[in-house]
Design an enzyme around this catalytic site. Structure first.
Site, PDB file in Angstrom:
ATOM      1  N   ASP A   1       0.851  -1.189   0.000  1.00  0.00           N
ATOM      2  CA  ASP A   1       0.000   0.000   0.000  1.00  0.00           C
ATOM      3  C   ASP A   1       0.893   1.248   0.000  1.00  0.00           C
ATOM      4  OD1 ASP A   1      -3.205   0.520   0.944  1.00  0.00           O
ATOM      5  OD2 ASP A   1      -1.803   2.201   1.138  1.00  0.00           O
ATOM      6  N   ILE A   2       0.488   2.247  -0.747  1.00  0.00           N
ATOM      7  CA  ILE A   2       1.288   3.473  -0.863  1.00  0.00           C
ATOM      8  C   ILE A   2       1.253   4.300   0.431  1.00  0.00           C
ATOM      9  CG2 ILE A   2      -0.491   5.088  -1.721  1.00  0.00           C
ATOM     10  CD1 ILE A   2       1.519   5.874  -3.920  1.00  0.00           C
TER      11      ILE A   2
ATOM     12  N   ASN B   1     -12.847  -2.943   2.641  1.00  0.00           N
ATOM     13  CA  ASN B   1     -13.811  -1.851   2.750  1.00  0.00           C
ATOM     14  C   ASN B   1     -14.751  -1.930   1.551  1.00  0.00           C
ATOM     15  OD1 ASN B   1     -12.604  -0.760   5.102  1.00  0.00           O
ATOM     16  ND2 ASN B   1     -11.028   0.223   3.852  1.00  0.00           N
TER      17      ASN B   1
ATOM     18  N   GLY C   1     -15.503   3.223   3.952  1.00  0.00           N
ATOM     19  CA  GLY C   1     -14.117   3.641   3.791  1.00  0.00           C
ATOM     20  C   GLY C   1     -13.487   3.245   2.471  1.00  0.00           C
ATOM     21  N   GLN C   2     -14.291   2.699   1.545  1.00  0.00           N
ATOM     22  CA  GLN C   2     -13.716   2.333   0.242  1.00  0.00           C
ATOM     23  C   GLN C   2     -13.430   3.596  -0.560  1.00  0.00           C
ATOM     24  OE1 GLN C   2     -16.013  -0.449  -2.127  1.00  0.00           O
ATOM     25  NE2 GLN C   2     -14.376  -0.669  -3.636  1.00  0.00           N
TER      26      GLN C   2
ATOM     27  N   HIS D   1     -10.134  -4.834  -3.402  1.00  0.00           N
ATOM     28  CA  HIS D   1      -8.808  -5.102  -2.846  1.00  0.00           C
ATOM     29  C   HIS D   1      -8.938  -5.579  -1.421  1.00  0.00           C
ATOM     30  CE1 HIS D   1      -9.897  -0.848  -2.488  1.00  0.00           C
ATOM     31  NE2 HIS D   1      -9.313  -0.887  -1.305  1.00  0.00           N
ATOM     32  N   LEU D   2      -8.111  -6.569  -1.116  1.00  0.00           N
ATOM     33  CA  LEU D   2      -8.052  -7.135   0.236  1.00  0.00           C
ATOM     34  C   LEU D   2      -6.821  -6.543   0.922  1.00  0.00           C
ATOM     35  CD1 LEU D   2      -8.831  -9.286   2.399  1.00  0.00           C
ATOM     36  CD2 LEU D   2      -7.496 -10.950   1.065  1.00  0.00           C
ATOM     37  N   HIS D   3      -7.068  -5.765   1.999  1.00  0.00           N
ATOM     38  CA  HIS D   3      -5.948  -5.244   2.782  1.00  0.00           C
ATOM     39  C   HIS D   3      -5.428  -6.338   3.711  1.00  0.00           C
ATOM     40  CE1 HIS D   3      -6.772  -0.759   2.302  1.00  0.00           C
ATOM     41  NE2 HIS D   3      -8.004  -1.216   2.066  1.00  0.00           N
TER      42      HIS D   3
HETATM   43  P1  5GP Z   1      -9.698   1.644   0.429  1.00  0.00           P
HETATM   44  O1  5GP Z   1      -9.762   2.926   1.187  1.00  0.00           O
HETATM   45  O2  5GP Z   1     -10.413   1.745  -0.913  1.00  0.00           O
HETATM   46  O3  5GP Z   1     -10.110   0.437   1.205  1.00  0.00           O
HETATM   47  O4  5GP Z   1      -8.173   1.391   0.140  1.00  0.00           O
HETATM   48  C1  5GP Z   1      -7.490   1.941  -0.931  1.00  0.00           C
HETATM   49  C2  5GP Z   1      -6.032   1.795  -0.589  1.00  0.00           C
HETATM   50  O5  5GP Z   1      -5.272   1.954  -1.776  1.00  0.00           O
HETATM   51  C3  5GP Z   1      -5.534   2.828   0.416  1.00  0.00           C
HETATM   52  O6  5GP Z   1      -4.986   2.154   1.545  1.00  0.00           O
HETATM   53  C4  5GP Z   1      -4.490   3.613  -0.374  1.00  0.00           C
HETATM   54  O7  5GP Z   1      -3.399   4.004   0.434  1.00  0.00           O
HETATM   55  C5  5GP Z   1      -4.095   2.639  -1.461  1.00  0.00           C
HETATM   56  N1  5GP Z   1      -3.662   3.263  -2.693  1.00  0.00           N
HETATM   57  C6  5GP Z   1      -4.296   4.268  -3.368  1.00  0.00           C
HETATM   58  N2  5GP Z   1      -3.614   4.582  -4.476  1.00  0.00           N
HETATM   59  C7  5GP Z   1      -2.548   3.750  -4.518  1.00  0.00           C
HETATM   60  C8  5GP Z   1      -1.470   3.611  -5.451  1.00  0.00           C
HETATM   61  O8  5GP Z   1      -1.362   4.302  -6.445  1.00  0.00           O
HETATM   62  N3  5GP Z   1      -0.551   2.653  -5.180  1.00  0.00           N
HETATM   63  C9  5GP Z   1      -0.627   1.867  -4.066  1.00  0.00           C
HETATM   64  N4  5GP Z   1       0.336   0.950  -3.898  1.00  0.00           N
HETATM   65  N5  5GP Z   1      -1.631   1.976  -3.168  1.00  0.00           N
HETATM   66  C10 5GP Z   1      -2.572   2.911  -3.394  1.00  0.00           C
END
Ligand code: 5GP
Ligand code: ZN
Length: 110
Positions: free
Chosen positions: A30-31, A83, A89-90, A96-98
């Site tokens: 994750d970034i 999420n 929180g999505q 995507h699975l964190h």
């Molecule tokens: P969500 O909030 O949708 O559950 O999670 C999205 C996740 O994607 C966040 O944790 C965010 O930091 C990560 N993310 C968003 N853009 C990028 C990217 O360009 N590269 C990577 N590696 N992670 C990303």
């Protein structure tokens, strides 16, 4: 899915280091990590959310890959999060699975 950022990551259009890749999924860091170890496991096929994924073998595979990457990186305790929907929180609408580990977690999540 022309404008989907995670499709561009999984297809290799945006160069990204993968901790795991096969024909169905990729795993990458994750970034904006929410712990010392924070990866995302995503299908190569585009699904907006987990609600769209009807293929149980794919959901099972995502977790198997997460377990394996955690083991490969000596992460014994971790949390899985998917999420689903903006209120939950999505922020990226490619499922995507964190997998977050390497620190003590609290409960309930915020
Ligand atoms: P969500 O909030 O949708 O559950 O999670 C999205 C996740 O994607 C966040 O944790 C965010 O930091 C990560 N993310 C968003 N853009 C990028 C990217 O360009 N590269 C990577 N590696 N992670 C990303
Ligand atoms: Zn996508």
């Amino acid at each position: 899915m022309g404008d989907c950022f995670f499709c561009k990551i999984s297809s290799g259009e945006i160069p990204t280091e993968f901790l795991f890749e096969d024909d169905k999924v990729v795993a990458f860091r994750d970034i904006d990590p929410q712990g010392p170890f924070h990866i995302l496991i995503i299908p190569k096929e585009h699904y907006t959310s987990i609600k769209e994924v009807k293929d149980k073998s794919l959901t099972g595979h995502m977790f198997s890959v997460g377990n394996r990457v955690a083991e490969d990186n000596n992460i014994e305790n971790f949390r899985y999060i998917i999420n689903t929907g903006e209120e939950a929180g999505q922020t990226v609408f490619h499922v995507h699975l964190h997998l977050i580990g390497g620190r003590r977690m609290t409960w309930p999540p915020g």
